[in-house]
Design an enzyme around this catalytic site. Structure first.
Site, mmCIF file in Angstrom:
data_model
loop_
_atom_site.group_PDB
_atom_site.id
_atom_site.type_symbol
_atom_site.label_atom_id
_atom_site.label_comp_id
_atom_site.label_asym_id
_atom_site.label_seq_id
_atom_site.Cartn_x
_atom_site.Cartn_y
_atom_site.Cartn_z
ATOM 1 C CG HIS A 1 -128.992 88.529 21.850
ATOM 2 N ND1 HIS A 1 -129.303 87.649 20.930
ATOM 3 C CD2 HIS A 1 -129.540 90.055 21.953
ATOM 4 C CE1 HIS A 1 -129.920 88.281 20.220
ATOM 5 N NE2 HIS A 1 -130.862 89.510 19.874
ATOM 6 C CD GLU B 1 -133.539 91.397 21.948
ATOM 7 O OE1 GLU B 1 -133.754 92.266 21.131
ATOM 8 O OE2 GLU B 1 -132.710 90.572 22.066
HETATM 9 P P1 PGA Z 1 -134.429 91.824 15.743
HETATM 10 O O1 PGA Z 1 -133.315 92.309 16.555
HETATM 11 O O2 PGA Z 1 -134.287 93.653 15.771
HETATM 12 O O3 PGA Z 1 -133.906 91.698 14.392
HETATM 13 O O4 PGA Z 1 -134.847 91.477 15.460
HETATM 14 C C1 PGA Z 1 -133.386 91.881 17.942
HETATM 15 C C2 PGA Z 1 -132.264 91.535 18.564
HETATM 16 O O5 PGA Z 1 -132.290 90.639 18.024
HETATM 17 O O6 PGA Z 1 -131.826 92.018 19.730
#
Ligand code: PGA
Length: 255
Positions: A86, A167
């Site tokens: 992540h 992401e």
């Molecule tokens: P968020 O986080 O939905 O708060 O943007 C997503 C993540 O970091 O996995």
């Protein structure tokens, strides 16, 4: 294809009782709940419909590694999915080499990885091509030397046990902009990731989108066949929001 909605609770909530309460509300089919390690056992006991995920893993099997959690420990707690790499961990110093070791251990143990990749804002500002190059480098480094054959014996996305979460770092709700990516840009990147994994590794991966997904924008992402689900942070702490997102995903499941 069945869409997957993963609740990444991050470092929330504060107590077992709150975690149990939240789990009861979010225990729906099509969801994966990824609580902090300390709540895994209590959450698992409550789950009837949703599946269990962990937010991290350590690559060694056992031994003197203070503070770390092994694949076997997670398996014994009935964890199925593991979030790896992540951006919030990468920010704290987790390198592509470390992520590669974690991915190796996860696959070897038969757990399903959710490998997070995403470009920072300065790269995205240079354009889509730079972002693609950045993502390609992350994937190649993270997958280096890994035997992926065991994952796709049937070469079917239905059985895909390799999950990538795209992401964009800037799109995460606590990130630089906290503004979600444009769905069309996410689709473009998802296609790129899928093509890369298919041609290089004969791997049919599921690709989730993550970054400020909420009940209002979820449909604009999930309606696209290239987007196999979502990794949800902030909104996963609000059960009503989270449930709405899972329901939206359900509409686009094709059997
Ligand atoms: P968020 O986080 O939905 O708060 O943007 C997503 C993540 O970091 O996995």
């Amino acid at each position: 294809m069945k869409k997957l909605i993963v609740a990444n609770w991050k470092m929330n909530p504060l107590s077992v009782s709150e975690a149990v309460k939240l789990t009861k509300k979010e225990d729906i089919k099509g969801a994966v709940i990824a609580p902090p390690f300390v709540f895994l056992e209590s959450v698992e006991k409550v789950l009837k419909q949703a599946e269990l995920g962990a937010q991290d893993i350590f690559w060694e099997e056992k031994g003197a590694y203070t503070g770390e959690i092994s694949a076997a420990m997670l398996k014994n707690l009935k964890v199925k999915y593991v979030i790896i790499g992540h951006s919030e961990r990468r920010c704290l110093g987790e390198t592509d080499e470390i992520i590669n070791k974690k991915l190796t251990a996860t696959i070897k143990a038969g757990l399903t990885p959710i490998l997070c990749v995403g470009e920072p804002l300065n790269i995205r500002k240079k354009g889509l091509l730079s972002a693609k190059t950045f993502i390609k480098n992350q994937l190649l480094k993270n997958l280096k030397g890994i035997n992926l054959k065991s994952l796709n014996s049937k070469f079917s996305i239905l059985n895909s046990r390799f999950i990538v979460a795209y992401e964009p770092v800037w799109a995460i709700s606590t990130g630089t902009t906290g503004i979600p990516a444009k769905p069309e840009d996410a689709v473009e990147m998802h296609k790129f990731i899928k093509d890369l994994l298919a041609t290089r590794y004969s791997l049919l991966a599921k690709v989730l989108y993550g970054g400020s997904v909420n009940s209002k924008n979820a449909e604009s992402f999930l309606k696209n066949p290239e987007i196999d689900g979502a990794l949800v942070g902030g909104a996963s702490l609000k059960p009503e929001e989270f449930k709405k997102i899972v329901k939206i995903a359900e509409k686009y499941n094709d059997e």
